[in-house]
Design a protein around this motif. Structure first.
Motif, PDB file in Angstrom:
ATOM      1  N   VAL A  30      -1.107  46.695  48.897  1.00  0.00           N
ATOM      2  CA  VAL A  30      -1.019  44.887  48.854  1.00  0.00           C
ATOM      3  C   VAL A  30       0.295  43.970  49.389  1.00  0.00           C
ATOM      4  O   VAL A  30       1.513  45.373  49.392  1.00  0.00           O
ATOM      5  CB  VAL A  30      -1.446  43.984  47.414  1.00  0.00           C
ATOM      6  CG1 VAL A  30      -2.985  44.294  46.561  1.00  0.00           C
ATOM      7  CG2 VAL A  30      -0.365  44.445  46.931  1.00  0.00           C
ATOM      8  N   ASP A  80     -12.273  43.679  51.906  1.00  0.00           N
ATOM      9  CA  ASP A  80     -10.442  42.298  51.804  1.00  0.00           C
ATOM     10  C   ASP A  80      -9.745  41.943  50.767  1.00  0.00           C
ATOM     11  O   ASP A  80      -8.757  41.503  51.157  1.00  0.00           O
ATOM     12  CB  ASP A  80     -10.771  40.894  53.053  1.00  0.00           C
ATOM     13  CG  ASP A  80     -12.135  40.611  53.460  1.00  0.00           C
ATOM     14  OD1 ASP A  80     -11.930  41.731  54.934  1.00  0.00           O
ATOM     15  OD2 ASP A  80     -13.181  40.894  53.715  1.00  0.00           O
ATOM     16  N   THR A  81     -10.811  42.573  50.128  1.00  0.00           N
ATOM     17  CA  THR A  81      -9.198  42.244  48.368  1.00  0.00           C
ATOM     18  C   THR A  81      -9.351  43.680  47.657  1.00  0.00           C
ATOM     19  O   THR A  81     -10.557  44.785  47.596  1.00  0.00           O
ATOM     20  CB  THR A  81     -10.134  41.090  47.982  1.00  0.00           C
ATOM     21  OG1 THR A  81     -11.207  42.112  47.169  1.00  0.00           O
ATOM     22  CG2 THR A  81     -10.091  39.550  47.846  1.00  0.00           C
ATOM     23  N   PRO A 106      -4.970  40.064  48.046  1.00  0.00           N
ATOM     24  CA  PRO A 106      -5.605  40.472  49.861  1.00  0.00           C
ATOM     25  C   PRO A 106      -5.730  41.470  50.208  1.00  0.00           C
ATOM     26  O   PRO A 106      -4.643  41.885  49.531  1.00  0.00           O
ATOM     27  CB  PRO A 106      -5.141  39.406  50.513  1.00  0.00           C
ATOM     28  CG  PRO A 106      -4.610  38.163  49.549  1.00  0.00           C
ATOM     29  CD  PRO A 106      -4.662  38.426  48.392  1.00  0.00           C
ATOM     30  N   ARG A 107      -6.119  42.936  50.427  1.00  0.00           N
ATOM     31  CA  ARG A 107      -6.135  44.231  51.202  1.00  0.00           C
ATOM     32  C   ARG A 107      -5.040  43.838  52.256  1.00  0.00           C
ATOM     33  O   ARG A 107      -4.888  43.035  53.047  1.00  0.00           O
ATOM     34  CB  ARG A 107      -6.697  44.618  51.456  1.00  0.00           C
ATOM     35  CG  ARG A 107      -6.883  45.947  51.552  1.00  0.00           C
ATOM     36  CD  ARG A 107      -7.810  47.038  50.830  1.00  0.00           C
ATOM     37  NE  ARG A 107      -8.799  46.876  52.320  1.00  0.00           N
ATOM     38  CZ  ARG A 107      -9.009  48.199  53.166  1.00  0.00           C
ATOM     39  NH1 ARG A 107      -7.751  48.959  52.745  1.00  0.00           N
ATOM     40  NH2 ARG A 107      -9.093  48.057  54.176  1.00  0.00           N
ATOM     41  N   CYS A 119      -7.823  39.218  42.121  1.00  0.00           N
ATOM     42  CA  CYS A 119      -8.672  39.484  43.234  1.00  0.00           C
ATOM     43  C   CYS A 119      -6.874  39.214  44.299  1.00  0.00           C
ATOM     44  O   CYS A 119      -6.889  38.386  44.023  1.00  0.00           O
ATOM     45  CB  CYS A 119      -9.494  38.931  43.494  1.00  0.00           C
ATOM     46  SG  CYS A 119     -10.513  38.766  42.859  1.00  0.00           S
ATOM     47  N   GLY A 158      -4.001  34.791  46.190  1.00  0.00           N
ATOM     48  CA  GLY A 158      -4.854  35.718  45.066  1.00  0.00           C
ATOM     49  C   GLY A 158      -6.078  35.112  44.259  1.00  0.00           C
ATOM     50  O   GLY A 158      -5.912  33.346  44.566  1.00  0.00           O
TER      51      GLY A 158
END
Ligand code: ATP
Ligand code: MG
Length: 344
Positions: free
Chosen positions: A226, A263-264, A337-338, A335, A318
């Motif tokens: 991340v 995506d997370t 964002p990746r 959560c 997040g």
């Protein structure tokens, strides 16, 4: 007619409510905001000034006022709070009327209320430790060394503990006020969330197990990268882990899970603890909110941890979510964002 149309256009787009009355108290012009704020159909020709604003001042009194005088008053319409300004105007034919301006101050009142509540909470939270520090210190001074050394030691420890508690409250409040002012600096770097989770897990393991709680961790093998402020994200994980530990009786278990979706990246902490009643969940991120004040305070909690976590996660774009059932346990998920393009 031309002037009237011009005015009507101005009125239409004003965010304040405007109502003009004739000298007899009939509505001669108004805008949609006024109808909305007052909750009245102003096209209703039966409605007179005295019925709408008579509680603030009667028609005759406003008409008798000087040209530059204004009467200010307040009105409530359901949950709306309104500020009203009434002023006379004179017409060409000396036959003037009254202009009423209505401000919707609901939001302002609400935030004033929140600020008052916040100050009351801060004072209340600090008062208890201050009182304790004072009375223990006073006892020590008065005893002039006559107390048994163990008692003296115990009193000194109370003073230390209460000082730490006040320091924590003040630090948390400073952090929150920096978030509010947008002054909090973040050092954003790419990092592997697995590493952070393991670090927190290792740091807390002994303490959690000492409380008779089983601790588990479940990690995927891939890297979970991340982009964020690593220390702050770890602070959030520590907070939710500390909560899980605090609100889980011995014999229970706490599990930390990391998971990747499209995506997370999700860090989830599940516990088998006391749970949170459904009606409290929406407030859990509010400052100083605690389900059971006495219990949380006894554990050293001030109800600021999750509100700080919320601010930190928000700044990372997040989300933080809570699911809980009283008596069964709680799951808190962060959560983030990746980070794209990072290794698999
Ligand atoms: P602080 O974190 O500032 O030391 P705190 O733990 O009381 O104090 P928060 O972390 O903001 O404050 O949590 C707010 C409240 O939510 C807690 O007081 C508790 O009532 C409830 N809560 C939080 N996590 C859990 C959990 N895992 N199980 C049960 N209740 C919880
Ligand atoms: Mg906490």
């Amino acid at each position: 007619e031309n002037e009237r149309n011009k005015l009507a256009t101005v009125f239409l787009h004003m965010t304040d409510g405007i109502v003009a009355f004739s000298g007899e108290g009939a509505v001669i012009q108004f805008n949609p905001a006024a109808e909305r704020f007052l909750g009245l159909k102003l096209t209703d020709t039966e409605l007179r000034f005295d019925e709408i604003f008579g509680d603030i001042a009667p028609l005759s009194r406003v008409l008798d006022m000087g040209q530059d005088e204004v009467i200010e008053g307040e009105k409530e319409n359901g949950s709306r709070s309104l500020d009203v300004f009434l002023a006379p105007f004179r017409g060409e034919s000396a036959q003037g009327g009254i202009l009423a301006v209505v401000h919707d101050v609901t939001e302002q009142r609400r935030s004033d209320e929140m600020r008052r509540e916040f100050v009351a909470n801060v004072s209340h939270e600090l008062r208890t430790p201050i009182t304790n520090v004072r009375s223990y210190a006073e006892t020590l001074v008065d005893s002039a060394g006559d107390l048994p050394p163990e008692t003296e030691q115990r009193f000194l420890n109370v003073i230390l503990g209460e000082s730490d508690r006040m320091t924590k409250i003040v630090q948390d409040l400073l952090a929150l006020s920096r978030f509010d002012a947008g002054e909090m600096q973040f050092t954003m770097v790419p990092f592997d969330l697995t590493e952070s989770a393991v670090k927190v897990y290792e740091a807390m393991r002994l303490d959690v197990e000492k409380h008779g709680i089983d601790l588990h961790i479940s990690l995927p093998t891939e890297q979970l990268r991340v982009y964020g402020d690593q220390a702050r994200i770890e602070q959030v994980i520590i907070n939710i882990m500390t909560n899980a530990e605090r609100y889980t009786p011995s014999g229970g278990s706490v599990t930390m899970e990391l998971e990747r979706s499209k995506d997370t990246i999700i860090v989830r902490v599940r516990d088998t603890g006391i749970g949170i009643p459904e009606e409290d969940i929406p407030h859990i991120f509010d400052r100083f909110y605690r389900v059971d004040k006495a219990r949380s305070r006894a554990m050293g909690g001030t109800g600021l941890g999750l509100s700080i976590a919320y601010e930190i996660i928000k700044r990372h774009n997040g989300e933080i979510r809570i699911e809980s059932k009283v008596g069964e346990g709680t799951a808190v998920s962060i959560c983030l964002p990746r980070l794209e393009g990072a290794g698999t």
